[in-house]
Design an enzyme around this catalytic site. Structure first.
Site, mmCIF file in Angstrom:
data_model
loop_
_atom_site.group_PDB
_atom_site.id
_atom_site.type_symbol
_atom_site.label_atom_id
_atom_site.label_comp_id
_atom_site.label_asym_id
_atom_site.label_seq_id
_atom_site.Cartn_x
_atom_site.Cartn_y
_atom_site.Cartn_z
ATOM 1 N N HIS A 91 0.934 -9.978 5.402
ATOM 2 C CA HIS A 91 2.141 -8.395 5.472
ATOM 3 C C HIS A 91 1.596 -8.374 6.542
ATOM 4 C CE1 HIS A 91 -2.198 -6.895 3.741
ATOM 5 N NE2 HIS A 91 -1.747 -5.933 4.363
ATOM 6 N N ASP A 228 -1.699 -14.434 0.723
ATOM 7 C CA ASP A 228 -0.907 -13.377 1.691
ATOM 8 C C ASP A 228 -1.827 -14.063 3.523
ATOM 9 O OD1 ASP A 228 -0.179 -11.369 3.180
ATOM 10 O OD2 ASP A 228 -1.196 -9.549 2.089
ATOM 11 N N SER A 653 -7.514 -5.748 6.586
ATOM 12 C CA SER A 653 -6.535 -6.656 6.310
ATOM 13 C C SER A 653 -6.393 -7.868 7.001
ATOM 14 C CB SER A 653 -5.532 -5.799 6.252
ATOM 15 O OG SER A 653 -5.174 -5.895 5.054
HETATM 16 N N1 ARG Z 1 -1.438 -3.171 -0.299
HETATM 17 C C1 ARG Z 1 -2.174 -3.976 1.317
HETATM 18 C C2 ARG Z 1 -2.667 -2.561 2.309
HETATM 19 O O1 ARG Z 1 -2.853 -1.821 1.749
HETATM 20 C C3 ARG Z 1 -1.359 -4.770 1.430
HETATM 21 C C4 ARG Z 1 -0.559 -4.441 1.809
HETATM 22 C C5 ARG Z 1 1.109 -4.703 1.743
HETATM 23 N N2 ARG Z 1 2.423 -4.682 1.368
HETATM 24 C C6 ARG Z 1 2.763 -4.294 0.381
HETATM 25 N N3 ARG Z 1 3.840 -3.455 -0.081
HETATM 26 N N4 ARG Z 1 3.045 -5.163 -0.552
HETATM 27 O O2 ARG Z 1 -2.218 -2.898 3.672
HETATM 28 N N1 ASP Z 2 -4.339 -3.700 2.572
HETATM 29 C C1 ASP Z 2 -4.947 -3.349 3.737
HETATM 30 C C2 ASP Z 2 -4.566 -3.910 4.945
HETATM 31 O O1 ASP Z 2 -3.485 -3.783 5.495
HETATM 32 C C3 ASP Z 2 -6.459 -2.981 3.068
HETATM 33 C C4 ASP Z 2 -7.265 -2.388 1.561
HETATM 34 O O2 ASP Z 2 -6.031 -1.081 2.451
HETATM 35 O O3 ASP Z 2 -7.901 -2.366 1.518
HETATM 36 O O4 ASP Z 2 -5.423 -3.223 6.072
#
Ligand code: ARG
Ligand code: ASP
Length: 718
Positions: A91, A228, A653
């Site tokens: 991502h 990921d 991330s």
């Molecule tokens: N939740 C993770 C972070 O905050 C992964 C995001 C990937 N994006 C998504 N919409 N699945 O960035």
């Molecule tokens: N998914 C998040 C990022 O892209 C990490 C998180 O918020 O835990 O940095």
């Protein structure tokens, strides 16, 4: 016990004998500054770390920090080979993978693997930054600041001092970039000196059915099975210095790269995360927590629910629209779910009440000190700020999301710098063509139009009786309804037609400025910038000033507590251990997931769960090669993800997850949604980060992608 050990060594994932530890022995809260990690090293070693502070951060020798990079402007990456190979999340590389994709070459859907160096794809605009060093510069930064200064005056002194310090630090080095960052609300300042590389090439990405497996349904969720990751390579000039893209550049040779551990991950193991968390607010007062959890988050969630529904409807209709909206949709959905966990977690923890109680005790203690009025002042400042802040957020999440109008605004900005070419013909700047290409490539008008109607109807409702913009009232009066307004705007705007936009000339500036899409953007912006923003800025400044004092006060009030500075996209260390959790009464989550879970979720009917046939075949034949492990039931499988108690945030991330010996065991990519309030308050029972097991990454590269040659560059340790 001897036998038990040997089972573990054979790669058993979750030994049945192991007692499931639900709660960490002590909270693993905190994101610590690497240059000061010496203050934490005893605690880290007590919890299992086997290296020293100089191994984490050193300016005299190569240390782990030299293998960690800021990837782009909001993710982390790590170097895993002597030839500049870099790992981050799928991502995090998503926008780049998408840019290289088309219906013919759908790298999002099918994945991409460069089989030779020549096939690696350059990415304009992408940079990675290595931290050279960080220095406490508080004394120099505050030179010339006095007690009686206003926040504005103080800011300008600090800005001037920063410029001098940054100028000195970056003089005479290729690709050097520096920033000065405030810690603890400006009680302390650090200089961060980076070396920034800009020739970064895409080496590999799994198909989305692996890299984004589970999509937004599984995002922020455990049990998780998302692969990921994506792989890039840093290129440098012949002297190993940063240089713009050139076919003559060579792979970057790092000072340090991660060795990869194949030992695996077990409940209770020490883990440590090195990365760039973006933003946390751990020391704010109850009023702000209340506003976030009870007002702001719910309003933003509702608006995004509407937009996501519309996007999904169209994305399900065609592959073309799905590609166009995939990146935008992911961004909208991501915060949408995070906010749900955040407001829910704050409610569950009773943080507002707990903070009120803390503030009461603080104020009692503060009587007769310089902190006496801090809480009451903050309280009344928040009272004043709330209506403005609400209007501003409502604006950003509704009127600010109409794509066509944002584009029109951007083009109008370019019109201001239209010029005459040598033949006397007036020209828009060359960026026009690029901006238009970027915009139309990812645009589908019916999505935008339907979202417009939806969010503007909400805007009318949410702002009813509040400071509604004049422009809004005029338009509603003129068109009678939001629907008619949308009909007229999307029918009459020249921006719906790329040919017209591409042939714009300077003489057309007036046409641009009369366009209804531009008028929309300008109308709301004028209201926001004149009636809302100045008050927000003024009050935010006063609140910041008060927090500087409150922060100092909290440190004096609780001299025994370890305070860490809020995250601000600077390099941090967080440490904890592999650990499951209980999301609700009667449920206990194990800390590791395996390929078996992917097979349980596999469903060819659902885009996000439709795994590549190759993976099904490998599973059917249990053809895991050296990546096989034995699970608790004695079955052969492949590890996929794991949970740990490390305190992370957005920006972490792609961060390396490191074991007690400093070797790479995983890539951080998410948190569990029940714990996303960790940006405001950390709950050791619920806050877990989610990482990808490095062995799954290697398995995919080797067995699914057939790109095993990349493994030859890495150092794998068993
Ligand atoms: N939740 C993770 C972070 O905050 C992964 C995001 C990937 N994006 C998504 N919409 N699945 O960035
Ligand atoms: N998914 C998040 C990022 O892209 C990490 C998180 O918020 O835990 O940095």
């Amino acid at each position: 016990m001897g036998k038990f050990r040997s089972v573990l060594a054979a790669g058993m994932l979750l030994p049945a004998l192991f007692v499931f530890t639900q709660k960490p022995a002590s909270a693993d809260e905190g994101m610590w500054l690497p240059s000061l990690i010496g203050e934490r090293i005893d605690d880290m070693q007590e919890k299992g770390f086997r290296l020293g502070a100089e191994d984490i951060y050193s300016i005299n020798q190569a240390s782990l920090k030299d293998a960690v990079v800021l990837f782009g402007r909001g993710c982390t990456g790590e170097i895993i080979s002597p030839e500049g190979l870099l790992l981050t999340n799928h991502h995090c590389g998503y926008a780049q993978i998408q840019k290289h994709s088309s219906v013919e070459h759908d790298y999002l859907r099918d994945g991409f693997w460069a089989m030779t160096r020549d096939e690696e794809l350059p990415n304009e605009g992408l940079t990675v930054s290595f931290l050279e060093r960080m220095d406490d510069v508080t004394g120099r930064i505050l030179e010339g600041c006095t007690q009686s200064m206003t926040e504005r005056q103080r800011d300008s002194v600090i800005k001037a001092n920063s410029e001098i310090i940054i100028g000195e630090a970056t003089a005479g080095g290729k690709g050097l970039r520096a920033t000065v960052e405030a810690m603890y609300y400006g009680n302390q300042y650090f200089l961060f000196l980076y070396r920034e590389y800009s020739d970064i090439r895409l080496v590999g990405a799994p198909p989305s059915s692996i890299g984004k497996f589970g999509g937004d349904t599984d995002n922020w969720i455990w049990p998780r099975h998302t692969g990921d990751f994506s792989i890039f390579r840093i290129y440098a000039d012949k002297e190993n210095n940063p240089a713009p893209y050139s076919p003559d550049n060579v792979p970057y040779s790092p000072r340090k790269f991660f060795r990869i551990s194949l030992d695996g991950v077990h409940d209770g193991d020490f883990t440590f995360i090195y990365g760039f968390p973006g933003s946390t607010r751990e020391y704010i007062m109850s009023e702000e927590v209340r506003y976030i959890s009870e007002i702001s988050d719910p309003m933003k969630i509702a608006l995004r629910t509407q937009r996501l529904g519309i996007q999904k409807k169209y994305m399900d209709m065609s592959q073309d629209i799905r590609i166009r909206y995939s990146s935008k949709n992911a961004n909208v959905a991501n915060a949408w779910k995070k906010w749900q966990g955040e407001s829910g977690g704050i409610r569950r923890l009773g943080t507002v009440r707990a903070k009120q109680e803390y503030e009461r005790r603080f104020s009692e203690w503060a009587e007769g000190t310089e902190y006496e009025n801090v809480i009451s002042s903050l309280d009344s400042l928040y009272g004043e700020l709330e209506p403005y802040k609400y209007a501003s957020e409502c604006y950003a999440e509704s009127t600010g999301t109409v794509e066509l109008c944002n584009f029109a605004w951007k083009i109008a900005g370019m019109a201001a710098s239209a010029y005459e070419d040598t033949s006397g013909k007036s020209q828009f700047p060359a960026e026009l063509a690029k901006a238009a290409r970027d915009f139309y490539q990812d645009y589908y008008l019916p999505v935008d139009r339907e979202s417009f109607v939806s969010v503007m109807n909400s805007f009318a409702r949410d702002m009813d009786g509040k400071s509604e913009p004049e422009y809004f009232r005029e338009c509603i009066a003129r068109y009678g309804s939001v629907e008619n307004w949308a009909d007229s705007l999307f029918h009459n705007s020249i921006f719906t037609d790329s040919t017209t936009v591409l042939s714009l000339e300077a003489a057309d500036t007036a046409v641009v400025r009369k366009d209804p899409a531009f008028a929309f953007a300008a109308g709301f912006r004028k209201w926001h910038d004149s009636e809302i923003l100045p008050a927000c800025r003024r009050l935010d400044g006063e609140i910041r000033l008060m927090y500087r004092k409150y922060m100092r006060g909290q440190m004096e009030f609780e001299p025994e507590r370890d305070f860490y500075p809020d995250a601000n996209l600077t390099l941090r260390v967080a440490y904890g251990k592999v650990c499951g959790y209980s999301p609700a009464n009667g449920i206990l989550y194990e800390p590791v997931s395996t390929l078996e879970g992917i097979m349980e979720k596999d469903n060819p009917e659902i885009y996000d769960y439709n795994i590549p046939q190759r993976l099904r075949d490998i599973h059917a034949g249990k053809d895991y090669g050296r990546w096989a492990v034995t699970d608790a039931n004695g079955n052969s499988t492949v590890p996929v993800c794991f949970l740990a108690t490390n305190h992370t945030s957005g920006g972490n991330s792609g961060s390396p997850v490191i074991n007690a010996d400093g070797n790479l065991i995983g890539i951080n990519f998410d948190r569990v949604w029940e714990g996303t309030m960790s940006d405001i308050v950390f709950d050791p029972d619920y806050c877990r980060n989610i990482s990808l097991d490095i062995r799954y990454v290697l398995f995919i590269i080797d067995k699914v992608a057939g790109a095993g040659h990349l493994l030859d560059e890495m150092v794998l340790v068993e």
